[in-house]
Every structure is written in structure tokens, then in C-alpha cells.
Design a protein around this motif. Structure first.
Motif, PDB file in Angstrom:
ATOM      1  N   ASP A   3      40.860  59.803  25.503  1.00 29.15           N
ATOM      2  CA  ASP A   3      41.303  58.475  25.932  1.00 29.15           C
ATOM      3  C   ASP A   3      40.584  57.980  27.189  1.00 29.15           C
ATOM      4  O   ASP A   3      41.049  57.058  27.853  1.00 29.15           O
ATOM      5  N   ILE A   4      39.454  58.571  27.538  1.00 24.98           N
ATOM      6  CA  ILE A   4      38.657  58.134  28.676  1.00 24.98           C
ATOM      7  C   ILE A   4      37.256  57.822  28.174  1.00 24.98           C
ATOM      8  O   ILE A   4      36.588  58.685  27.596  1.00 24.98           O
ATOM      9  N   GLU A   5      36.811  56.610  28.409  1.00 24.41           N
ATOM     10  CA  GLU A   5      35.478  56.222  27.972  1.00 24.41           C
ATOM     11  C   GLU A   5      35.013  55.007  28.767  1.00 24.41           C
ATOM     12  O   GLU A   5      35.819  54.326  29.408  1.00 24.41           O
ATOM     13  N   HIS A   6      33.710  54.775  28.748  1.00 22.61           N
ATOM     14  CA  HIS A   6      33.171  53.557  29.344  1.00 22.61           C
ATOM     15  C   HIS A   6      33.465  52.390  28.399  1.00 22.61           C
ATOM     16  O   HIS A   6      33.106  52.445  27.222  1.00 22.61           O
ATOM     17  N   PRO A   7      34.082  51.339  28.876  1.00 21.02           N
ATOM     18  CA  PRO A   7      34.317  50.202  27.993  1.00 21.02           C
ATOM     19  C   PRO A   7      33.020  49.473  27.677  1.00 21.02           C
ATOM     20  O   PRO A   7      32.162  49.303  28.556  1.00 21.02           O
ATOM     21  N   GLU A   8      32.878  49.071  26.428  1.00 22.12           N
ATOM     22  CA  GLU A   8      31.715  48.271  26.055  1.00 22.12           C
ATOM     23  C   GLU A   8      31.909  46.815  26.442  1.00 22.12           C
ATOM     24  O   GLU A   8      30.937  46.077  26.613  1.00 22.12           O
ATOM     25  N   SER A   9      33.165  46.420  26.555  1.00 26.51           N
ATOM     26  CA  SER A   9      33.468  45.068  27.021  1.00 26.51           C
ATOM     27  C   SER A   9      34.629  45.140  27.990  1.00 26.51           C
ATOM     28  O   SER A   9      35.445  46.079  27.952  1.00 26.51           O
ATOM     29  N   PHE A  10      34.714  44.156  28.862  1.00 23.27           N
ATOM     30  CA  PHE A  10      35.777  44.110  29.859  1.00 23.27           C
ATOM     31  C   PHE A  10      36.080  42.652  30.160  1.00 23.27           C
ATOM     32  O   PHE A  10      35.167  41.860  30.398  1.00 23.27           O
ATOM     33  N   HIS A  11      37.344  42.298  30.062  1.00 17.55           N
ATOM     34  CA  HIS A  11      37.785  40.922  30.259  1.00 17.55           C
ATOM     35  C   HIS A  11      37.072  39.971  29.291  1.00 17.55           C
ATOM     36  O   HIS A  11      36.723  38.843  29.648  1.00 17.55           O
ATOM     37  N   GLY A  12      36.826  40.480  28.082  1.00 17.84           N
ATOM     38  CA  GLY A  12      36.204  39.654  27.058  1.00 17.84           C
ATOM     39  C   GLY A  12      34.707  39.477  27.209  1.00 17.84           C
ATOM     40  O   GLY A  12      34.103  38.660  26.483  1.00 17.84           O
ATOM     41  N   LEU A  13      34.075  40.238  28.086  1.00 17.57           N
ATOM     42  CA  LEU A  13      32.638  40.115  28.330  1.00 17.57           C
ATOM     43  C   LEU A  13      31.944  41.450  28.077  1.00 17.57           C
ATOM     44  O   LEU A  13      32.507  42.504  28.388  1.00 17.57           O
ATOM     45  N   THR A  62      26.815  35.932  42.875  1.00 10.60           N
ATOM     46  CA  THR A  62      28.167  36.479  42.883  1.00 10.60           C
ATOM     47  C   THR A  62      29.235  35.400  42.778  1.00 10.60           C
ATOM     48  O   THR A  62      30.370  35.688  42.388  1.00 10.60           O
ATOM     49  N   THR A  63      28.906  34.167  43.096  1.00 12.40           N
ATOM     50  CA  THR A  63      29.915  33.103  43.015  1.00 12.40           C
ATOM     51  C   THR A  63      30.327  32.805  41.577  1.00 12.40           C
ATOM     52  O   THR A  63      31.367  32.183  41.347  1.00 12.40           O
ATOM     53  N   ALA A  64      29.508  33.259  40.613  1.00 11.74           N
ATOM     54  CA  ALA A  64      29.807  32.987  39.194  1.00 11.74           C
ATOM     55  C   ALA A  64      30.340  34.207  38.457  1.00 11.74           C
ATOM     56  O   ALA A  64      30.736  34.106  37.295  1.00 11.74           O
ATOM     57  N   ILE A  65      30.362  35.364  39.108  1.00  8.37           N
ATOM     58  CA  ILE A  65      30.766  36.605  38.435  1.00  8.37           C
ATOM     59  C   ILE A  65      32.251  36.566  38.106  1.00  8.37           C
ATOM     60  O   ILE A  65      33.090  36.278  38.959  1.00  8.37           O
ATOM     61  N   ARG A  66      32.562  36.908  36.853  1.00 12.49           N
ATOM     62  CA  ARG A  66      33.953  36.870  36.371  1.00 12.49           C
ATOM     63  C   ARG A  66      34.562  38.259  36.259  1.00 12.49           C
ATOM     64  O   ARG A  66      35.794  38.395  36.307  1.00 12.49           O
ATOM     65  N   PRO A  96      34.391  34.042  44.296  1.00 17.42           N
ATOM     66  CA  PRO A  96      35.512  33.119  44.023  1.00 17.42           C
ATOM     67  C   PRO A  96      35.899  33.044  42.553  1.00 17.42           C
ATOM     68  O   PRO A  96      37.031  32.653  42.241  1.00 17.42           O
ATOM     69  N   ALA A  97      34.995  33.410  41.634  1.00 17.83           N
ATOM     70  CA  ALA A  97      35.286  33.324  40.198  1.00 17.83           C
ATOM     71  C   ALA A  97      35.753  34.647  39.608  1.00 17.83           C
ATOM     72  O   ALA A  97      36.050  34.716  38.409  1.00 17.83           O
ATOM     73  N   LEU A  98      35.823  35.700  40.415  1.00 22.40           N
ATOM     74  CA  LEU A  98      36.162  37.025  39.883  1.00 22.40           C
ATOM     75  C   LEU A  98      37.592  37.046  39.369  1.00 22.40           C
ATOM     76  O   LEU A  98      38.533  36.713  40.091  1.00 22.40           O
ATOM     77  N   ARG A  99      37.757  37.461  38.116  1.00 18.99           N
ATOM     78  CA  ARG A  99      39.068  37.514  37.496  1.00 18.99           C
ATOM     79  C   ARG A  99      39.452  38.906  37.021  1.00 18.99           C
ATOM     80  O   ARG A  99      40.620  39.139  36.689  1.00 18.99           O
ATOM     81  N   ALA A 100      38.489  39.826  36.967  1.00 17.55           N
ATOM     82  CA  ALA A 100      38.788  41.169  36.464  1.00 17.55           C
ATOM     83  C   ALA A 100      38.009  42.205  37.264  1.00 17.55           C
ATOM     84  O   ALA A 100      36.822  42.024  37.538  1.00 17.55           O
ATOM     85  N   LEU A 101      38.682  43.306  37.605  1.00 16.03           N
ATOM     86  CA  LEU A 101      38.083  44.348  38.428  1.00 16.03           C
ATOM     87  C   LEU A 101      38.515  45.709  37.888  1.00 16.03           C
ATOM     88  O   LEU A 101      39.694  45.926  37.582  1.00 16.03           O
ATOM     89  N   PHE A 102      37.544  46.629  37.765  1.00 16.91           N
ATOM     90  CA  PHE A 102      37.788  47.979  37.261  1.00 16.91           C
ATOM     91  C   PHE A 102      37.368  48.973  38.336  1.00 16.91           C
ATOM     92  O   PHE A 102      36.211  49.056  38.704  1.00 16.91           O
ATOM     93  N   LEU A 103      38.337  49.719  38.839  1.00 12.51           N
ATOM     94  CA  LEU A 103      38.128  50.768  39.828  1.00 12.51           C
ATOM     95  C   LEU A 103      38.707  52.068  39.273  1.00 12.51           C
ATOM     96  O   LEU A 103      39.915  52.171  39.171  1.00 12.51           O
ATOM     97  N   ALA A 104      37.980  53.046  38.891  1.00  9.64           N
ATOM     98  CA  ALA A 104      36.547  53.182  38.858  1.00  9.64           C
ATOM     99  C   ALA A 104      36.178  53.632  37.445  1.00  9.64           C
ATOM    100  O   ALA A 104      36.816  54.506  36.874  1.00  9.64           O
ATOM    101  N   ASP A 105      35.137  53.014  36.906  1.00  5.93           N
ATOM    102  CA  ASP A 105      34.706  53.283  35.547  1.00  5.93           C
ATOM    103  C   ASP A 105      33.863  54.560  35.536  1.00  5.93           C
ATOM    104  O   ASP A 105      32.639  54.516  35.595  1.00  5.93           O
ATOM    105  N   VAL A 106      34.543  55.698  35.467  1.00  5.57           N
ATOM    106  CA  VAL A 106      33.907  57.016  35.516  1.00  5.57           C
ATOM    107  C   VAL A 106      34.480  57.856  34.384  1.00  5.57           C
ATOM    108  O   VAL A 106      35.690  57.839  34.148  1.00  5.57           O
ATOM    109  N   VAL A 107      33.626  58.587  33.663  1.00  8.17           N
ATOM    110  CA  VAL A 107      34.081  59.454  32.578  1.00  8.17           C
ATOM    111  C   VAL A 107      33.900  60.912  32.980  1.00  8.17           C
ATOM    112  O   VAL A 107      33.288  61.222  34.004  1.00  8.17           O
TER     113      VAL A 107
END
Length: 323
Positions: A3-13, A62-66, A96-107
Motif C-alpha cells: 500500500d505504499i507507492e509513488h502516485p502517478e497522478s496527484f490532485h488530478g494532475l 511557482t505562482t501557477a503551480i497547483r 498562491p495557486a497551490l492546492r495540493a501538497l504531499f509530504l513526503a512521497d517516499v517508498v
């Protein structure tokens, strides 16, 4: 570890790992808002995370990163996450556009889940008030000289999805979540883990979450990967929150016939579109009863690799993710 893996997508991206400054690129980088950006420094020669972070700020709009994922941040040896928290908070106004954050994507091939020395992430939650999705992986071993995951009660108006993946989630973090003011929260998933790795929360610590009053918009609740999964199931069976849910997960833990019987004898579950029990120790007849009650297509009853747990062999049960 499962149940631990690197996501191929995150927040629909789609996730894109940023090539470091010493990595040649055949193609230009995509537009900042079209991918979820992943940063990792541990495998990029002598590049420190601080240097990679500065390169990221200088290279990408970075102002456009979601969406942003933080991968391995150490150089030669595992190090605490606190310096990464400081960098994120210091430059929060640049996202300012950041809507999703993953801490920490490590397998596990990079670092075992419970070896990740996380830190108090409260400053990150407070600094990014526009976040809608936050995933936190890891905690840190509860031994002298190491840092572990921490959280204080917070108020956050925008957060809709909160997920903690841990082999041992500290009770203090569980209590802080229950004491937080998260009026928009719809999805909550907690991997509670085992006492050996710091997972010392009890059913009493879950009471605010089970009351149904803490998060009025909650539609999915995951209380999983626990060595007290039967006790949790018994509490869930009469918990007011269940009536408001669309989906429920009690997966990845040591759920046995005891917990299944409690669910069957408890409040109605027929309104659930999904009941996830995968990695369990329930006998086939009780799994069939749950499927018959809720609907075969709505119950994930995939067992642990042994089809039936012998109640006389309690020490054989274990959670899906611990170390």
C-alpha cells in the motif's frame, strides 16, 4: 511493505519529477499548472534539497503551480524533515495557486515508512491556507535522538482531503486532528499503525472523529492499518458519523470476526457506496454476510494472504504497513 507507492497522478494532475540542474533535458519543461511537481534530492549526486529548492524557484513559475510533492530530501544519511518545513513556509507566498501538497512521497526502496524522520507540520498547514488536499507519509521512530511527526490543532477553511500514511501515528496527532476546525473537510484517512512504531492512539482518541460533530461535511472516513482494528470496528458500529458517510475504510489492519460481528450487529451500513476491508482476518461466511448486507460490488473484502485467521493464533495477525 504494501500500500505504499509513488502516485502517478496527484490532485488530478500527472506527476513530474523535476530534473536537477545537472540533468540534461531533451524537452522543455511543461507549463507549471499542467503537472504535479515532485522534488527529490537524495539521488541527484551531491545536490542538497536547499539547492534543489532554489533551482525549482528559479526555474518554474511557482505562482501557477497547483500541486507539489516532496520526495527524498536527504543527502547521504536520513535527516529530519524540519529544514524542508522551514523552506516551504519561508516561500509560501510564492505559491498562491497551490492546492495540493504531499509530504513526503517516499517508498520503501528509498526509506522505510517508519524511518522517515518527520517533524511538526503545523507551520505548513498554517502557511498554506489555500490548500485543499494534504497527504503526509511517515512519522519517525519513537526513540531518543530522533524527530517524529507532530501536529497542533489548527483552523483551515479550505482543506477538503487529509491523509496520514504511517506505521505508527502518534496519539497526539490523532487528538490534534479531532480538535482542529476544518469546516470543508470531506475526506479523512488515518493509518494508525502499531505501538512498536509509535502508534499509541486508542479508541478514546478517535471519539471526536466518530461523534460526527467535528467535520460536518465529512463523506469518507478511513481508520485503518491498525492493530486495534476490532476495537475500532466496534466503536464505528454505533458512531454517529457513519450516518453521514458515503464510504468507510477499516482496511489494512487486524480486523477479525470479532470486528465483523460488531459491524453486522451495529447501525445500518446499507447507505455506504463503499466499505473497504482489504487485508483482513475475517472468515469467509462473515465476509459473505457483509457483502449480502451492503452489496457485493460495494465491499472490498480482499483478505490477507491467509484466507482464515485462527483465533487461537492471535500473534499471527499483523497490519499491512508497519516498518
Amino acid at each position: 511493505m504494501t500500500d505504499i507507492e509513488h502516485p502517478e497522478s496527484f490532485h488530478g494532475l500527472p506527476v513530474l519529477t523535476l530534473p536537477g540542474p545537472d540533468r540534461p533535458r531533451a524537452d522543455p519543461l511543461p507549463a507549471a499548472d499542467t503537472v504535479a511537481w515532485r522534488l527529490e534530492s537524495a539521488w541527484q549526486s551531491d545536490l542538497t534539497f536547499a539547492a534543489l529548492w532554489q533551482y525549482f524557484l528559479d526555474t518554474v513559475d511557482t505562482t501557477a503551480i497547483r500541486a507539489l510533492l516532496i520526495g527524498p530530501w536527504w543527502e547521504e544519511e536520513y535527516t529530519p524533515f524540519a529544514p524542508v518545513v522551514e523552506l516551504l513556509c519561508a516561500d509560501a507566498d510564492r505559491f498562491p495557486a497551490l492546492r495540493a501538497l504531499f509530504l513526503a512521497d517516499v517508498v520503501s526502496e528509498e526509506c522505510e515508512l517508519s524511518w522517515l524522520e518527520m517533524s511538526d507540520i503545523t507551520p505548513v498547514v498554517e502557511a498554506f491556507g489555500q490548500l485543499e488536499e494534504l497527504t503526509v507519509r511517515g512519522c519517525g521512530e519513537p526513540v531518543e535522538g530522533t524527530e517524529v511527526l507532530g501536529l497542533q490543532p489548527v483552523r483551515h477553511k479550505a482543506l477538503r482531503s487529509l491523509r496520514f500514511e504511517s506505521g505508527g501515528l502518534p496519539a497526539g496527532v490523532v487528538r490534534a486532528i479531532g480538535a482542529s476546525d476544518l469546516p470543508a473537510l470531506e475526506h479523512l484517512e488515518l493509518w494508525l499503525g502499531v505501538t512498536e512504531y509509535g502508534g499509541d492512539s486508542t479508541v478514546d482518541d478517535l471519539a471526536p472523529l466518530l461523534s460526527g460533530a467535528a467535520f460536518p461535511k465529512l463523506r469518507h472516513l478511513g481508520l485503518q492499518n491498525s492493530e486495534i482494528q476490532d476495537e475500532i470496528a466496534a466503536a464505528v458500529a454505533s458512531a454517529p458519523v457513519v450516518a453521514h458517510l458515503e464510504s468507510l475504510s477499516l482496511a489494512m489492519g487486524t480486523l477479525s470476526d470479532i470486528g465483523a460481528e460488531a459491524l453486522l450487529a451495529g447501525q445500518p451500513l446499507t447507505h455506504l457506496t463503499s466499505l473497504d476491508l482489504h487485508h483482513h482476518y475475517i472468515s469467509d461466511p462473515l465476509v459473505d454476510r457483509l457483502r449480502g448486507l451492503i452489496g457485493p460490488g460495494r465491499v472490498n473484502g480482499e483478505p490477507h494472504e491467509v484466507e482464515y485467521w485462527d483465533p487461537d493464533e492471535d500473534d499471527e495477525r499483523y497490519v499491512a504497513v508497519s516498518e
